[in-house]
Design an enzyme around this catalytic site. Sequence first.
Site, PDB file in Angstrom:
ATOM      1  N   HIS A 274       0.786  -1.199  -0.084  1.00  0.00           N
ATOM      2  CA  HIS A 274       0.008   0.075  -0.070  1.00  0.00           C
ATOM      3  C   HIS A 274       0.752   1.421  -0.201  1.00  0.00           C
ATOM      4  O   HIS A 274       0.340   2.229  -0.241  1.00  0.00           O
ATOM      5  CB  HIS A 274      -0.992  -0.001   1.263  1.00  0.00           C
ATOM      6  CG  HIS A 274      -1.763   1.018   1.461  1.00  0.00           C
ATOM      7  ND1 HIS A 274      -2.710   1.319   0.285  1.00  0.00           N
ATOM      8  CD2 HIS A 274      -2.017   2.271   2.174  1.00  0.00           C
ATOM      9  CE1 HIS A 274      -3.517   2.292   0.674  1.00  0.00           C
ATOM     10  NE2 HIS A 274      -2.950   3.046   1.718  1.00  0.00           N
ATOM     11  N   CYS A 275       2.130   1.231   0.385  1.00  0.00           N
ATOM     12  CA  CYS A 275       3.100   2.395   0.688  1.00  0.00           C
ATOM     13  C   CYS A 275       3.712   2.861  -0.603  1.00  0.00           C
ATOM     14  O   CYS A 275       3.486   3.879  -1.248  1.00  0.00           O
ATOM     15  CB  CYS A 275       3.780   2.303   1.629  1.00  0.00           C
ATOM     16  SG  CYS A 275       2.862   2.195   3.397  1.00  0.00           S
ATOM     17  N   ILE A 276       4.897   1.739  -0.998  1.00  0.00           N
ATOM     18  CA  ILE A 276       5.888   2.352  -1.802  1.00  0.00           C
ATOM     19  C   ILE A 276       5.260   2.366  -3.135  1.00  0.00           C
ATOM     20  O   ILE A 276       5.783   3.623  -4.029  1.00  0.00           O
ATOM     21  CB  ILE A 276       6.996   1.279  -2.190  1.00  0.00           C
ATOM     22  CG1 ILE A 276       7.357   0.929  -0.720  1.00  0.00           C
ATOM     23  CG2 ILE A 276       8.144   1.812  -2.791  1.00  0.00           C
ATOM     24  CD1 ILE A 276       8.179   2.128   0.005  1.00  0.00           C
ATOM     25  N   ILE A 278       2.307   3.764  -4.137  1.00  0.00           N
ATOM     26  CA  ILE A 278       1.492   4.975  -4.006  1.00  0.00           C
ATOM     27  C   ILE A 278       1.922   6.153  -3.519  1.00  0.00           C
ATOM     28  O   ILE A 278       1.708   7.466  -4.206  1.00  0.00           O
ATOM     29  CB  ILE A 278       0.215   4.561  -3.398  1.00  0.00           C
ATOM     30  CG1 ILE A 278      -0.422   3.108  -4.017  1.00  0.00           C
ATOM     31  CG2 ILE A 278      -0.673   5.388  -2.993  1.00  0.00           C
ATOM     32  CD1 ILE A 278      -1.325   2.519  -3.203  1.00  0.00           C
ATOM     33  N   ASP A 279       2.623   6.214  -2.289  1.00  0.00           N
ATOM     34  CA  ASP A 279       2.919   7.315  -1.704  1.00  0.00           C
ATOM     35  C   ASP A 279       3.642   8.322  -2.454  1.00  0.00           C
ATOM     36  O   ASP A 279       3.429   9.480  -2.204  1.00  0.00           O
ATOM     37  CB  ASP A 279       3.681   6.961  -0.246  1.00  0.00           C
ATOM     38  CG  ASP A 279       2.858   6.165   0.482  1.00  0.00           C
ATOM     39  OD1 ASP A 279       1.655   5.919   0.200  1.00  0.00           O
ATOM     40  OD2 ASP A 279       3.280   5.647   1.526  1.00  0.00           O
TER      41      ASP A 279
END
Length: 444
Positions: A274-276, A278-279
Amino acid sequence: MNKLRREIVDKIADRTCRIGVIGLGYVGIPLMLAAVGRSFNVIGFDIDENRVAQLNAGKSCIRHIPDDLIDHCVRSGQFTPTTHFERLSECDAILIAVPTPLTKNRDPDLTFVINTAETICANLRPGQLIILESTTWPGTTDEVVKPILESGGLRSGQDFFLAFSPEREDPGNALFETSTIPKVVGGDGEDAMAAAQALYDCFVERTVPVSSTSTAEAVKLTENIFRAVNIALVNELKIVYGRMGIDVWEVINAAKTKPFGFMPFYPGPGLGGHCIPIDPFYLTWKAREFDITTRFIELAGQINSSMPKYVVSRLSEALDQRAAKGVNGARVLLIGMAYKKNVDDMRESPSLRFIEMLEDRGAAVDYHDPYIPVVPMTREHSQLAGRKSVDLTDASVAGYDVVLISTDHDGVDWELLARNASLIVDSRNAMETAGLAGANVVKA
């Protein structure tokens, strides 16, 4: 000192502060466990009725968190999962851990944050501490969450306290847990900062105060952009060195012996989680407001997004050269649906793209993943929902034209694959790591 600040700090100190956690997933559940472990009572909120029922039955919804931990928290009365958001008024501190995905146009989607803030506003009372943990663009807490919370008439810093503290979970990493990872905290004013820091000081080893909520939001983005850019670098080096006949994994392993000036990152089949993936786009989007183009970050995103296509091209070449066979009509066994090893999280997993890309070219694809027995429903890959993991046996593996390694779970029988697969395309260097590199293995 603000009277309400003194009251909540006193409640935190004597553990009468009731904590609400909104979002009972990979961030919310570890937060709950950390708080319960330090004698706090926690009400957990989620819109997923099935998840709440599962937790109330003492069953974990995350594979690497054992059932007995959840069962103990529920039976002790310290953890109450619920879908009844009106109970937010019972909480003294509310931690928000909801998803922050991207739209189809790769813009930030704050729907979950906005809906959550509106729900809190409907139940907000004086003296509460609200902390956003969801990763987002700098300014979200002040520009989006705060106005919604204040729309009911109460004022931040006067009637309630607002802060941002980015989650730093690393699912499946046995070396770290919520309580041992330093916690960055930024408050909307001095009183909010003091209240938030007092809370986290009770169940994390170290808090790291920063000057504002925007700074805390920027810290989280910087951490993940750093990883995304460096992963893009080694992914590009993999392609360049591969054309030169040089093994990028050997290069990295030798380079990391330098005791200074080098930090190892490893290539892969593409980014997941969910992080790398998208962020970085949250900062790219926000930067446009200031007429700034984040060229370096966007280039990294392009490189990482292109890796599944590169891996499929390597698989196609390997089939052509090693098996005199094209992708059309080939039987492919995909190892791993999760985005990384030893977790049951397949958000943004490159494996989802592999299946679609290969089947679009006429291949028949099965998968094996001990952590994901059945593919759940996803927004972008709904047609794959319901597919089941196949067992690994000598006969079944021998029946595939090629095995594609996408996820290097520790529990996979790599020796069985080495012994029976006629061709293995390895995007994780899993076979060599297991000491099983051979003539039937092609790195991708």
